[in-house]
Design a protein around this motif. Structure first.
Motif, PDB file in Angstrom:
ATOM      1  N   ARG A 109       0.832  -1.200   0.000  1.00  0.00           N
ATOM      2  CA  ARG A 109       0.000   0.000   0.000  1.00  0.00           C
ATOM      3  C   ARG A 109       0.873   1.260   0.000  1.00  0.00           C
ATOM      4  N   LYS A 110       1.935   1.256   0.821  1.00  0.00           N
ATOM      5  CA  LYS A 110       2.830   2.418   0.888  1.00  0.00           C
ATOM      6  C   LYS A 110       3.526   2.650  -0.461  1.00  0.00           C
ATOM      7  N   LEU A 111       3.984   1.566  -1.072  1.00  0.00           N
ATOM      8  CA  LEU A 111       4.646   1.687  -2.379  1.00  0.00           C
ATOM      9  C   LEU A 111       3.682   2.216  -3.438  1.00  0.00           C
ATOM     10  N   LEU A 112       2.473   1.682  -3.463  1.00  0.00           N
ATOM     11  CA  LEU A 112       1.492   2.123  -4.453  1.00  0.00           C
ATOM     12  C   LEU A 112       1.066   3.559  -4.219  1.00  0.00           C
ATOM     13  N   ALA A 114       2.934   5.930  -2.803  1.00  0.00           N
ATOM     14  CA  ALA A 114       4.070   6.773  -3.203  1.00  0.00           C
ATOM     15  C   ALA A 114       4.137   6.883  -4.724  1.00  0.00           C
ATOM     16  N   HIS A 115       3.911   5.777  -5.406  1.00  0.00           N
ATOM     17  CA  HIS A 115       3.931   5.788  -6.873  1.00  0.00           C
ATOM     18  C   HIS A 115       2.809   6.670  -7.417  1.00  0.00           C
ATOM     19  N   ALA A 116       1.605   6.528  -6.866  1.00  0.00           N
ATOM     20  CA  ALA A 116       0.450   7.302  -7.336  1.00  0.00           C
ATOM     21  C   ALA A 116       0.645   8.805  -7.137  1.00  0.00           C
ATOM     22  N   ALA A 117       1.461   9.187  -6.171  1.00  0.00           N
ATOM     23  CA  ALA A 117       1.708  10.613  -5.905  1.00  0.00           C
ATOM     24  C   ALA A 117       2.626  11.250  -6.945  1.00  0.00           C
ATOM     25  N   GLU A 118       3.311  10.431  -7.739  1.00  0.00           N
ATOM     26  CA  GLU A 118       4.214  10.953  -8.767  1.00  0.00           C
ATOM     27  C   GLU A 118       3.409  11.523  -9.941  1.00  0.00           C
ATOM     28  N   PRO A 119       3.887  12.631 -10.536  1.00  0.00           N
ATOM     29  CA  PRO A 119       3.194  13.170 -11.707  1.00  0.00           C
ATOM     30  C   PRO A 119       3.241  12.154 -12.859  1.00  0.00           C
ATOM     31  N   ASP A 120       2.169  12.050 -13.576  1.00  0.00           N
ATOM     32  CA  ASP A 120       2.066  11.137 -14.728  1.00  0.00           C
ATOM     33  C   ASP A 120       2.342   9.675 -14.365  1.00  0.00           C
ATOM     34  N   ASP A 144       5.005  -6.522 -15.747  1.00  0.00           N
ATOM     35  CA  ASP A 144       6.070  -5.599 -16.151  1.00  0.00           C
ATOM     36  C   ASP A 144       7.113  -5.455 -15.058  1.00  0.00           C
ATOM     37  N   ALA A 145       6.694  -5.683 -13.826  1.00  0.00           N
ATOM     38  CA  ALA A 145       7.584  -5.555 -12.668  1.00  0.00           C
ATOM     39  C   ALA A 145       7.092  -6.536 -11.611  1.00  0.00           C
ATOM     40  N   ALA A 146       7.962  -6.813 -10.636  1.00  0.00           N
ATOM     41  CA  ALA A 146       7.595  -7.757  -9.580  1.00  0.00           C
ATOM     42  C   ALA A 146       8.156  -7.281  -8.255  1.00  0.00           C
ATOM     43  N   LEU A 147       7.385  -7.516  -7.227  1.00  0.00           N
ATOM     44  CA  LEU A 147       7.835  -7.249  -5.869  1.00  0.00           C
ATOM     45  C   LEU A 147       8.364  -8.570  -5.327  1.00  0.00           C
TER      46      LEU A 147
END
Length: 164
Positions: A109-112, A114-120, A144-147
């Protein structure tokens, strides 16, 4: 230059996995004689025997083992290319993230967030998977990516790379 077609690779990989022409033909939804001819033609074009055939069955030659490994990787890459191409043509910018189903949901949740807060920021689709599946999902283009969690998933992924 010897180019291999994906159809030929799919035929060979199926025979190599089944080690039986009848079962391979059934799996491919085709008759056995055309499959046998296609494999023989592939062997002639490459100039090497890929399979040893005898009364006891079918086994892979050393060259066949190499083509099985390389063929799987090539088919995975072709599948991944098609999936990623279709995904790129869909509206919006989307990223598929493979996550083990038992993952730390708070960290995710924290990673998502933080990512969502980035422009575009791209939209992230979370794909739940089992232990050690991340590498396969990345290779075949479903992710495309993996945790990945240390050390277990890395060891499984490293083992899958060496073995498979």
């Amino acid at each position: 230059m010897d180019l291999l077609e994906t159809r030929e690779l799919r035929y060979f990989v199926t025979v190599a996995e089944e080690l039986h022409f009848g079962r391979a033909a059934e799996r491919l939804g085709m008759a056995q004689p055309p499959l046998s001819r296609a494999i023989q033609q592939l062997e002639r074009r490459l100039g090497v025997p890929l399979l040893e055939r005898n009364r006891r069955g079918v086994t892979l030659t050393r060259a066949g083992e190499v083509l099985l490994h390389e063929g799987r990787a090539t088919l995975d890459a072709a599948t991944a290319a098609a999936r990623r191409t279709r995904r790129a043509a869909s509206p919006g910018n989307r990223l598929v993230l493979a996550v083990k189903s038992g993952a730390d949901h708070e960290l995710l949740r924290k990673l998502l967030d933080a990512h969502a807060a980035e422009p575009d920021a791209a939209e992230v689709e979370v794909l739940l998977c089992g232990i050690g599946e991340q590498e396969r999902l990345l290779r075949d283009g479903r992710a495309d990516a993996a945790l990945v969690h240390l050390p277990f998933d890395c060891l499984v992924a490293r083992h899958a790379t060496l073995v498979g």
